[in-house]
Design a protein around this motif. Structure first.
Motif, short mmCIF file in Angstrom:
data_model
loop_
_atom_site.label_atom_id
_atom_site.label_comp_id
_atom_site.label_asym_id
_atom_site.label_seq_id
_atom_site.Cartn_x
_atom_site.Cartn_y
_atom_site.Cartn_z
N ARG A 5 -27.59 26.64 -5.11
CA ARG A 5 -26.38 27.15 -5.75
C ARG A 5 -25.34 27.50 -4.69
O ARG A 5 -25.64 28.19 -3.73
N ILE A 6 -24.11 26.99 -4.90
CA ILE A 6 -23.02 27.27 -3.95
C ILE A 6 -21.95 28.09 -4.67
O ILE A 6 -21.42 27.66 -5.70
N LEU A 7 -21.65 29.28 -4.15
CA LEU A 7 -20.57 30.08 -4.72
C LEU A 7 -19.24 29.60 -4.15
O LEU A 7 -19.07 29.54 -2.93
N VAL A 8 -18.32 29.23 -5.03
CA VAL A 8 -16.99 28.80 -4.61
C VAL A 8 -15.97 29.73 -5.23
O VAL A 8 -15.80 29.76 -6.45
N THR A 9 -15.26 30.51 -4.41
CA THR A 9 -14.16 31.32 -4.94
C THR A 9 -12.88 30.49 -4.86
O THR A 9 -12.79 29.56 -4.06
N GLY A 10 -11.90 30.83 -5.69
CA GLY A 10 -10.63 30.10 -5.65
C GLY A 10 -10.74 28.68 -6.19
O GLY A 10 -9.96 27.81 -5.81
N GLY A 11 -11.68 28.48 -7.11
CA GLY A 11 -11.91 27.13 -7.64
C GLY A 11 -10.76 26.57 -8.46
O GLY A 11 -10.69 25.37 -8.69
N THR A 12 -9.82 27.44 -8.89
CA THR A 12 -8.67 26.95 -9.66
C THR A 12 -7.47 26.63 -8.77
O THR A 12 -6.44 26.18 -9.25
N GLY A 13 -7.59 26.88 -7.46
CA GLY A 13 -6.47 26.63 -6.54
C GLY A 13 -6.39 25.16 -6.15
O GLY A 13 -7.16 24.32 -6.64
N GLN A 14 -5.45 24.84 -5.28
CA GLN A 14 -5.25 23.45 -4.85
C GLN A 14 -6.52 22.88 -4.22
O GLN A 14 -6.98 21.80 -4.58
N VAL A 31 -20.96 27.04 -8.33
CA VAL A 31 -20.66 28.15 -9.25
C VAL A 31 -19.28 28.67 -8.86
O VAL A 31 -19.10 29.20 -7.75
N ALA A 32 -18.30 28.47 -9.74
CA ALA A 32 -16.91 28.81 -9.39
C ALA A 32 -16.31 29.76 -10.42
O ALA A 32 -15.64 29.32 -11.36
N PRO A 33 -16.53 31.06 -10.25
CA PRO A 33 -15.99 32.02 -11.22
C PRO A 33 -14.46 32.05 -11.20
O PRO A 33 -13.85 32.01 -10.12
N ARG A 35 -10.69 33.85 -12.15
CA ARG A 35 -10.16 35.20 -11.91
C ARG A 35 -10.67 36.19 -12.96
O ARG A 35 -11.02 37.32 -12.63
N GLY A 36 -10.75 35.76 -14.24
CA GLY A 36 -11.22 36.65 -15.31
C GLY A 36 -12.69 37.04 -15.17
O GLY A 36 -13.12 38.07 -15.68
N GLU A 37 -13.45 36.21 -14.46
CA GLU A 37 -14.88 36.50 -14.27
C GLU A 37 -15.13 37.25 -12.96
O GLU A 37 -16.13 37.96 -12.82
N LEU A 38 -14.27 37.06 -11.98
CA LEU A 38 -14.43 37.73 -10.69
C LEU A 38 -13.05 37.96 -10.07
O LEU A 38 -12.36 37.01 -9.67
N ASP A 39 -12.68 39.24 -10.00
CA ASP A 39 -11.38 39.61 -9.41
C ASP A 39 -11.59 39.84 -7.91
O ASP A 39 -12.28 40.77 -7.50
N LEU A 40 -10.97 38.98 -7.12
CA LEU A 40 -11.19 39.05 -5.66
C LEU A 40 -10.55 40.28 -5.01
O LEU A 40 -10.80 40.57 -3.86
N SER A 41 -9.73 41.01 -5.79
CA SER A 41 -9.16 42.23 -5.20
C SER A 41 -10.10 43.42 -5.39
O SER A 41 -9.79 44.53 -4.96
N TYR A 49 -21.33 40.33 -7.29
CA TYR A 49 -21.44 38.95 -7.80
C TYR A 49 -22.19 38.08 -6.79
O TYR A 49 -23.11 37.33 -7.15
N ALA A 50 -21.80 38.20 -5.52
CA ALA A 50 -22.41 37.36 -4.48
C ALA A 50 -23.88 37.71 -4.27
O ALA A 50 -24.71 36.84 -4.00
N ASP A 51 -24.19 38.99 -4.44
CA ASP A 51 -25.55 39.47 -4.18
C ASP A 51 -26.53 39.04 -5.27
O ASP A 51 -27.71 38.86 -5.02
N SER A 52 -26.01 38.86 -6.47
CA SER A 52 -26.92 38.63 -7.60
C SER A 52 -27.07 37.16 -7.97
O SER A 52 -27.82 36.81 -8.88
#
Ligand code: NAP
Length: 294
Positions: A5-14, A31-33, A35-41, A49-52
């Protein structure tokens, strides 16, 4: 077969959009959450999220990319661009998995006359660059198993970028004034995603050791003015409106954030390590103009 499993943040960006479109081996799950599923701020939420997730690798493409708006949104920029990477670095270190993080040419001040290499001194000129430099440092010190990939001047058929802005302006006016004293390396998001895929596949190999900081940009260089000229040289062939481009100095186009006059990045280290030379940006531009004409 165990799924990786690869966590990818910013999957909706360019870049994220292109990476999610790439082909992956059947045992890899991205796995690309959103913004509504994971707020990076929210660094606590990011860590949790990353730990689980049981991830084999973390790829951080999410970023606060509003270079000018960051000047008045300092805390949010630092939360997304530095605290989220710090949380991801800490968790990936705890779990002994690698982290790949994308950074920017704007960590440099542009005062160097030659092309920038990876270990040049960081000296950002604005909040965006400073927060991204903070993110780099958090990754570098948080997890030795890191790849920081610096890129620049990203364009693609989706999201907001210079190519789409120019094509849009050409439908409204015959002449466009464009800054001619900032030099950089235009980079196609799809080509960067291909470079990232190559890096991810290498890093997933058990004997991979070449962790560290790399640049990845398309070959060639431009000023914003010559970039615009090339866009409009190719535009009519692909059914887009064209415009005349007039060069202006940066002083005639004031922006909230200062930008480096030179932010050309060398690909040499990336090419030597990962065995590929990115194609010229003008060739990649053609693909994006074709995609935008459909
Ligand atoms: N664009 C460039 O010219 C350029 C140049 C150099 C380096 N880079 C770097 O390249 C990487 C990718 O850039 P890009 O052009 O793909 O960026 P982008 O198109 O602006 O996408 C940014 C991504 O980050 C997400 N994001 C931002 N704030 C968030 C938050 N609070 N919570 C959750 N998600 C959030 C966005 O989600 P939403 O879709 O929900 O907004 C989007 O998926 C970034 O690290 C950037 O710094 C970009």
């Amino acid at each position: 077969m165990t799924t990786r499993r690869i966590l990818v943040t910013g999957g909706t960006g360019q870049v994220g959009t292109e990476l999610l479109r790439s082909r992956w081996p059947s045992d890899v799950e991205l796995v690309a959450p959103k913004r509504g599923e994971l707020d990076l701020s929210d660094a606590d939420a990011v860590a949790q999220y990353a730990d689980s997730g049981g991830f084999s690798i973390i790829v951080n493409l999410g970023a606060y990319t509003g270079v000018d708006s960051a000047e008045n949104d300092v805390l949010q920029a630092w939360k997304v661009n530095a605290l989220a990477p710090a949380a991801l670095a800490a968790i990936s270190h705890k779990q002994s998995v690698p982290i790949i993080h994308v950074s920017t040419d704007y960590v440099f001040d542009g005062s160097k006359s030659e092309i920038y290499v990876e270990d040049d001194c960081l000296s950002p000129q604005g909040v965006y660059g400073a927060s991204k430099a903070g993110g780099e440092q958090a990754i570098r010190t948080g997890n030795a198993k890191h790849i920081i990939l610096r890129t620049a001047w990203v364009f693609s058929a989706h999201g907001s970028n210079f190519v789409k802005t120019m094509l849009n302006l050409a439908t409204q006016r015959p002449t466009i004034k464009v800054v001619s004293d900032q030099r950089g390396c235009p980079t196609c998001a799809a080509d960067l995603a291909e470079g990232l895929s190559r890096v991810i596949n290498k890093v997933l190999e058990e004997d991979f050791e070449a962790f560290g900081t790399y640049n990845f940009v398309n070959s060639g260089e431009a000023t914003w003015f010559t970039f615009a000229e090339e866009i409009f040289r190719q535009a009519p062939t692909h059914g887009h409106a064209s415009a005349l481009v007039e060069p202006i100095p940066t002083t005639d186009y004031p922006t909230a954030a200062r930008r480096p006059a030179n932010s050309r990045l060398s690909n040499e280290k990336f090419s030597n390590t990962f065995g590929t030379v990115p194609r010229h940006w003008q060739e990649a531009l053609r693909d994006v103009l074709v995609a935008l004409s459909k």
